[in-house]
Design a protein around this motif. Sequence first.
Motif, mmCIF file in Angstrom:
data_model
loop_
_atom_site.group_PDB
_atom_site.id
_atom_site.type_symbol
_atom_site.label_atom_id
_atom_site.label_comp_id
_atom_site.label_asym_id
_atom_site.label_seq_id
_atom_site.Cartn_x
_atom_site.Cartn_y
_atom_site.Cartn_z
ATOM 1 N N TYR A 58 39.593 43.578 38.734
ATOM 2 C CA TYR A 58 38.481 43.356 37.805
ATOM 3 C C TYR A 58 37.189 43.935 38.356
ATOM 4 O O TYR A 58 36.462 44.636 37.646
ATOM 5 C CB TYR A 58 38.315 41.861 37.508
ATOM 6 C CG TYR A 58 39.178 41.367 36.369
ATOM 7 C CD1 TYR A 58 38.645 41.207 35.092
ATOM 8 C CD2 TYR A 58 40.515 41.061 36.558
ATOM 9 C CE1 TYR A 58 39.421 40.761 34.037
ATOM 10 C CE2 TYR A 58 41.308 40.620 35.516
ATOM 11 C CZ TYR A 58 40.757 40.470 34.261
ATOM 12 O OH TYR A 58 41.537 40.041 33.214
ATOM 13 N N SER A 91 34.185 39.191 31.147
ATOM 14 C CA SER A 91 35.540 38.796 31.555
ATOM 15 C C SER A 91 35.557 38.233 32.977
ATOM 16 O O SER A 91 36.296 37.282 33.265
ATOM 17 C CB SER A 91 36.516 39.967 31.429
ATOM 18 O OG SER A 91 36.317 40.937 32.440
ATOM 19 N N MET A 94 33.972 34.739 32.722
ATOM 20 C CA MET A 94 34.978 33.840 32.134
ATOM 21 C C MET A 94 36.018 33.464 33.175
ATOM 22 O O MET A 94 36.424 32.298 33.274
ATOM 23 C CB MET A 94 35.687 34.513 30.954
ATOM 24 C CG MET A 94 34.883 34.650 29.705
ATOM 25 S SD MET A 94 35.809 35.553 28.439
ATOM 26 C CE MET A 94 37.227 34.484 28.257
ATOM 27 N N SER A 95 36.472 34.457 33.922
ATOM 28 C CA SER A 95 37.487 34.210 34.942
ATOM 29 C C SER A 95 36.994 33.194 35.963
ATOM 30 O O SER A 95 37.690 32.218 36.268
ATOM 31 C CB SER A 95 37.865 35.512 35.655
ATOM 32 O OG SER A 95 38.445 36.420 34.751
ATOM 33 N N HIS A 129 42.871 32.583 28.623
ATOM 34 C CA HIS A 129 43.408 33.902 28.960
ATOM 35 C C HIS A 129 43.515 34.785 27.712
ATOM 36 O O HIS A 129 43.217 35.984 27.776
ATOM 37 C CB HIS A 129 44.762 33.751 29.651
ATOM 38 C CG HIS A 129 45.333 35.050 30.128
ATOM 39 N ND1 HIS A 129 44.742 35.808 31.108
ATOM 40 C CD2 HIS A 129 46.435 35.734 29.741
ATOM 41 C CE1 HIS A 129 45.463 36.897 31.309
ATOM 42 N NE2 HIS A 129 46.494 36.875 30.490
ATOM 43 N N ARG A 132 40.167 36.139 27.124
ATOM 44 C CA ARG A 132 39.852 37.166 28.123
ATOM 45 C C ARG A 132 40.593 38.467 27.821
ATOM 46 O O ARG A 132 40.026 39.557 27.938
ATOM 47 C CB ARG A 132 40.188 36.675 29.531
ATOM 48 C CG ARG A 132 39.881 37.710 30.599
ATOM 49 C CD ARG A 132 40.070 37.193 31.986
ATOM 50 N NE ARG A 132 41.454 36.797 32.237
ATOM 51 C CZ ARG A 132 41.891 36.328 33.397
ATOM 52 N NH1 ARG A 132 41.042 36.168 34.402
ATOM 53 N NH2 ARG A 132 43.139 35.989 33.561
#
Length: 148
Positions: A58, A91, A94-95, A129, A132
Amino acid sequence: MLNALEVVTTVVVGVMVGVEFGVAFVMTPILNALPEDSGQLGHAHGGRMLGAVMPFWYVGSLVLVGVWAVAGRHHDGTGLVVTSGALLILSVVMSLLLLVPINNRNKAWTPENRPADWKQQLNRWGRFHYVRVAVIIAAFTLLVAALA
């Protein structure tokens, strides 16, 4: 040189999208269909394995998109690249806020120590998920559009 960066970035992000899509729509349903202990152990193993790799993927993707945005700032499509980068930042946030805390608990669970609500926690992780995955698909789509 910029063309190579664009292609490498798009491939790296695209493969990441493919892996995360596969987790959401292939691996998770397979693991959920296994008997309780097997499925839960599979989720824990997947959490350990992908949890070790995905942060680098990421962040690496985000760095590549950032370099592309800077190197190609005077070219058409830069706005799409910047927007893609913003989605990749989303993302990552969020992760960190939603998915990693659940994954960190999950990867240590065994049939002997898992909490009573382990299925609900994994379902919550799955819902986050899916969102995401939608975000990174949008980011990837913007990168592809920027190439055109």
